[in-house]
Enzyme design. Sequence first.
Site, PDB file in Angstrom:
ATOM      1  N   TYR A  29       6.772  17.488  11.420  1.00  0.00           N
ATOM      2  CA  TYR A  29       7.722  16.355  11.476  1.00  0.00           C
ATOM      3  C   TYR A  29       9.167  16.787  11.260  1.00  0.00           C
ATOM      4  O   TYR A  29      10.017  15.938  10.958  1.00  0.00           O
ATOM      5  CB  TYR A  29       7.398  15.325  10.377  1.00  0.00           C
ATOM      6  CG  TYR A  29       5.957  14.970  10.201  1.00  0.00           C
ATOM      7  CD1 TYR A  29       5.286  14.221  11.167  1.00  0.00           C
ATOM      8  CD2 TYR A  29       5.259  15.343   9.060  1.00  0.00           C
ATOM      9  CE1 TYR A  29       3.955  13.879  10.990  1.00  0.00           C
ATOM     10  CE2 TYR A  29       3.936  14.993   8.880  1.00  0.00           C
ATOM     11  CZ  TYR A  29       3.290  14.270   9.845  1.00  0.00           C
ATOM     12  OH  TYR A  29       1.979  13.915   9.667  1.00  0.00           O
ATOM     13  N   ARG A  70       4.278  19.854   6.956  1.00  0.00           N
ATOM     14  CA  ARG A  70       5.240  18.794   7.287  1.00  0.00           C
ATOM     15  C   ARG A  70       6.515  19.302   7.963  1.00  0.00           C
ATOM     16  O   ARG A  70       6.993  18.676   8.899  1.00  0.00           O
ATOM     17  CB  ARG A  70       5.542  17.942   6.059  1.00  0.00           C
ATOM     18  CG  ARG A  70       4.281  17.282   5.471  1.00  0.00           C
ATOM     19  CD  ARG A  70       4.563  16.135   4.530  1.00  0.00           C
ATOM     20  NE  ARG A  70       5.183  15.028   5.222  1.00  0.00           N
ATOM     21  CZ  ARG A  70       6.457  14.762   5.226  1.00  0.00           C
ATOM     22  NH1 ARG A  70       7.299  15.519   4.550  1.00  0.00           N
ATOM     23  NH2 ARG A  70       6.928  13.744   5.909  1.00  0.00           N
ATOM     24  N   GLU A  93       0.824  -1.218   0.000  1.00  0.00           N
ATOM     25  CA  GLU A  93       0.000   0.000   0.000  1.00  0.00           C
ATOM     26  C   GLU A  93       0.847   1.252   0.000  1.00  0.00           C
ATOM     27  O   GLU A  93       0.833   2.024   0.966  1.00  0.00           O
ATOM     28  CB  GLU A  93      -0.807   0.046   1.304  1.00  0.00           C
ATOM     29  CG  GLU A  93      -2.082  -0.683   1.312  1.00  0.00           C
ATOM     30  CD  GLU A  93      -2.602  -0.829   2.734  1.00  0.00           C
ATOM     31  OE1 GLU A  93      -3.537  -1.589   2.918  1.00  0.00           O
ATOM     32  OE2 GLU A  93      -2.048  -0.184   3.648  1.00  0.00           O
ATOM     33  N   PRO A  94       1.608   1.502  -1.023  1.00  0.00           N
ATOM     34  CA  PRO A  94       2.437   2.702  -1.018  1.00  0.00           C
ATOM     35  C   PRO A  94       1.605   3.967  -1.220  1.00  0.00           C
ATOM     36  O   PRO A  94       0.637   3.960  -1.988  1.00  0.00           O
ATOM     37  CB  PRO A  94       3.372   2.485  -2.215  1.00  0.00           C
ATOM     38  CG  PRO A  94       2.614   1.562  -3.118  1.00  0.00           C
ATOM     39  CD  PRO A  94       1.713   0.726  -2.264  1.00  0.00           C
ATOM     40  N   GLY A  95       1.961   5.020  -0.532  1.00  0.00           N
ATOM     41  CA  GLY A  95       1.282   6.302  -0.719  1.00  0.00           C
ATOM     42  C   GLY A  95       2.310   7.344  -1.135  1.00  0.00           C
ATOM     43  O   GLY A  95       2.387   7.758  -2.287  1.00  0.00           O
ATOM     44  N   ARG A  96       3.152   7.704  -0.161  1.00  0.00           N
ATOM     45  CA  ARG A  96       4.145   8.747  -0.376  1.00  0.00           C
ATOM     46  C   ARG A  96       5.018   8.483  -1.610  1.00  0.00           C
ATOM     47  O   ARG A  96       5.247   9.375  -2.422  1.00  0.00           O
ATOM     48  CB  ARG A  96       5.052   8.825   0.860  1.00  0.00           C
ATOM     49  CG  ARG A  96       6.019  10.002   0.847  1.00  0.00           C
ATOM     50  CD  ARG A  96       7.060   9.847   1.949  1.00  0.00           C
ATOM     51  NE  ARG A  96       6.514   9.448   3.218  1.00  0.00           N
ATOM     52  CZ  ARG A  96       6.065  10.285   4.153  1.00  0.00           C
ATOM     53  NH1 ARG A  96       6.139  11.574   3.946  1.00  0.00           N
ATOM     54  NH2 ARG A  96       5.571   9.823   5.287  1.00  0.00           N
ATOM     55  N   TYR A 109       1.091  14.160   1.166  1.00  0.00           N
ATOM     56  CA  TYR A 109       0.788  14.643   2.518  1.00  0.00           C
ATOM     57  C   TYR A 109       0.977  16.150   2.683  1.00  0.00           C
ATOM     58  O   TYR A 109       1.317  16.619   3.774  1.00  0.00           O
ATOM     59  CB  TYR A 109       1.634  13.899   3.567  1.00  0.00           C
ATOM     60  CG  TYR A 109       1.398  12.407   3.579  1.00  0.00           C
ATOM     61  CD1 TYR A 109       0.185  11.871   3.989  1.00  0.00           C
ATOM     62  CD2 TYR A 109       2.393  11.517   3.171  1.00  0.00           C
ATOM     63  CE1 TYR A 109      -0.038  10.506   3.996  1.00  0.00           C
ATOM     64  CE2 TYR A 109       2.178  10.144   3.163  1.00  0.00           C
ATOM     65  CZ  TYR A 109       0.959   9.655   3.574  1.00  0.00           C
ATOM     66  OH  TYR A 109       0.746   8.295   3.584  1.00  0.00           O
ATOM     67  N   CYS A 138       1.276  33.215  11.125  1.00  0.00           N
ATOM     68  CA  CYS A 138       1.695  33.820  12.391  1.00  0.00           C
ATOM     69  C   CYS A 138       2.112  32.756  13.391  1.00  0.00           C
ATOM     70  O   CYS A 138       1.413  32.503  14.382  1.00  0.00           O
ATOM     71  CB  CYS A 138       0.556  34.662  12.950  1.00  0.00           C
ATOM     72  SG  CYS A 138       0.124  35.967  11.821  1.00  0.00           S
ATOM     73  N   GLU A 139       3.199  32.105  13.124  1.00  0.00           N
ATOM     74  CA  GLU A 139       3.737  31.054  13.988  1.00  0.00           C
ATOM     75  C   GLU A 139       5.239  31.097  13.811  1.00  0.00           C
ATOM     76  O   GLU A 139       5.727  31.017  12.674  1.00  0.00           O
ATOM     77  CB  GLU A 139       3.293  29.664  13.499  1.00  0.00           C
ATOM     78  CG  GLU A 139       1.850  29.383  13.557  1.00  0.00           C
ATOM     79  CD  GLU A 139       1.431  28.656  14.828  1.00  0.00           C
ATOM     80  OE1 GLU A 139       2.288  28.090  15.520  1.00  0.00           O
ATOM     81  OE2 GLU A 139       0.223  28.681  15.105  1.00  0.00           O
TER      82      GLU A 139
HETATM   83  N1  LLP Z   1      -1.174   1.896   4.730  1.00  0.00           N
HETATM   84  C1  LLP Z   1      -1.585   2.366   5.912  1.00  0.00           C
HETATM   85  C2  LLP Z   1      -2.479   1.537   6.722  1.00  0.00           C
HETATM   86  C3  LLP Z   1      -1.188   3.635   6.359  1.00  0.00           C
HETATM   87  O1  LLP Z   1      -1.608   4.072   7.524  1.00  0.00           O
HETATM   88  C4  LLP Z   1      -0.340   4.420   5.554  1.00  0.00           C
HETATM   89  C5  LLP Z   1       0.094   5.741   5.990  1.00  0.00           C
HETATM   90  C6  LLP Z   1       0.076   3.896   4.317  1.00  0.00           C
HETATM   91  C7  LLP Z   1      -0.356   2.627   3.938  1.00  0.00           C
HETATM   92  C8  LLP Z   1       0.958   4.650   3.366  1.00  0.00           C
HETATM   93  O2  LLP Z   1       2.212   4.942   3.880  1.00  0.00           O
HETATM   94  P1  LLP Z   1       3.275   5.664   2.917  1.00  0.00           P
HETATM   95  O3  LLP Z   1       3.617   4.704   1.807  1.00  0.00           O
HETATM   96  O4  LLP Z   1       2.640   6.873   2.386  1.00  0.00           O
HETATM   97  O5  LLP Z   1       4.414   5.961   3.810  1.00  0.00           O
HETATM   98  N2  LLP Z   1       1.203  12.540   7.341  1.00  0.00           N
HETATM   99  C9  LLP Z   1       2.465  11.828   7.423  1.00  0.00           C
HETATM  100  C10 LLP Z   1       2.349  10.413   6.916  1.00  0.00           C
HETATM  101  C11 LLP Z   1       1.333   9.602   7.662  1.00  0.00           C
HETATM  102  C12 LLP Z   1       1.183   8.226   7.090  1.00  0.00           C
HETATM  103  C13 LLP Z   1      -0.038   7.566   7.605  1.00  0.00           C
HETATM  104  N3  LLP Z   1      -0.250   6.260   7.099  1.00  0.00           N
HETATM  105  C14 LLP Z   1       3.538  12.604   6.653  1.00  0.00           C
HETATM  106  O6  LLP Z   1       3.235  13.677   6.159  1.00  0.00           O
HETATM  107  O7  LLP Z   1       4.674  12.167   6.600  1.00  0.00           O
END
Ligand code: LLP
Length: 444
Positions: free
Chosen positions: A331, A327, A287-290, A388, A359-360
């Site tokens: 983070y 971000r 499940e890649p997102g980033r 993100y 304003c931070e």
């Molecule tokens: N699967 C699940 C169940 C997740 O909770 C997440 C991310 C992913 C897959 C995807 O992860 P990735 O491949 O994107 O790393 N807001 C934070 C990132 C929070 C990620 C939450 N879950 C940021 O800006 O770094």
Amino acid sequence: MDLPGTLEKRDGEYYLGGCKLEELTREYGTPLLVMDEETIRRNARYYLDNLKQYYPQSNVYYASKAFLNMGICRIMEEEGMGLDVVSGGELYTALSAGFPADRIIMHGNNKSRRDIIQAIRSGIRAIVVDNDDELDRIEKIGKAMGSIIPVMLRVVPALEAVTHPHLQTGMGSKFGFKMHQGQARKAMRKLSRSEVMKPVGLHCHLGSQITDADIYLEAAEEVLLLAAEFKQLWDEGFALNLGGGFAVAHNEEEESFGFDSFLPEISQKVISLSRELNLPLPTLEFEPGRSIMATAGVTLYTLGARKEVDGLGTFVPVDGGMSDNIRPALYEAKYNAFVVNKEAEKRALETVTIAGRLCESGDNLINEIELPRIKAGDLLAVTCTGAYTYPMASNYNGLPRPAVVLVGNGQASTLIKGESYEDILQRNEIPAHLQKDEDQYLAL
Ligand code: LLP
């Protein structure tokens, strides 16, 4: 550092997806998030194609929380991706874009009844169950609706990934059934007695921005051992979903995840261990997102007036900040940037801090970056901002959320319109007793 594939310089001008960055800002204004369609598609294909090569029985779900809108859903569908959604809202977006429900799985550590009903009604591929209460809730709702509901259990191996603490989702987090506490085994037993839930697999997600491949191998082993204890549940096969979390290099210091060497290793491990444990070969899922979106995005800002601060150096503000990219503040994320103007190159280099306009005091986008001497009105491109950023954007300080455009083959099209002040007010109401009654002045 990972840059969008189509970023190029022609006659001193920067282009992305064949579109001149400076021209885009004239049309759409700044801040502006520009997404490169080719990079998104290439990243998606990278997962799909490589995985199929080493492990044909596999699926990839794009973790839509990284950046979701209807246009992105269409791209993901065309590429053959599945989608991971985390709420009724994300599910609604996907379905509104016509994304096939049977390629969607739903996460969430506190799904509402409404989320669950919506998921069941739309016929998604699986609900990923996070906790005991949810098991009970789905059982009740399923019985009342007369539905058989495919579910996966989100289990948490006794591992903790090395990453920012906010991005860890391992044994010390709020997510899933902890394996070392016996919660996962108990949940499996409960699931095996269910009249309406059909177990279709096991899921784990270790965190985000992870570079260490070994932890996925360890997780796969723990989860397969658990799967082997409940063989009777898998008569129709099962999925082993190892989540996302593959790191992206946002700057020169960061390392990206080595998926190339990881894939043969994980495939081998899953195949041999399943054999050893006498398990049916699971469908291997990620499940890649980033890592699909981050590198595709570039945020364009107009710079404001510089300011020297004793002991802290030079600050140059942009016309956005933590409202469009929280971000760095949240983070300590580190980004890279370049000055877009052609003539900037001739100027001497200097080190500055790129500040936001909110304003931070913590609203600095980039601490200490070397750039050609920048002037108010110059254009700055911050790279690797595709994941993100927009989904976590806000109207803090009354700032409208920026437009997002998709570029490719020299064409730019709107993915998300930029907000206006009217948009910000759209959901405001003045309670009746606070309204100004203009008529009261007529009698004067
Ligand atoms: N699967 C699940 C169940 C997740 O909770 C997440 C991310 C992913 C897959 C995807 O992860 P990735 O491949 O994107 O790393 N807001 C934070 C990132 C929070 C990620 C939450 N879950 C940021 O800006 O770094």
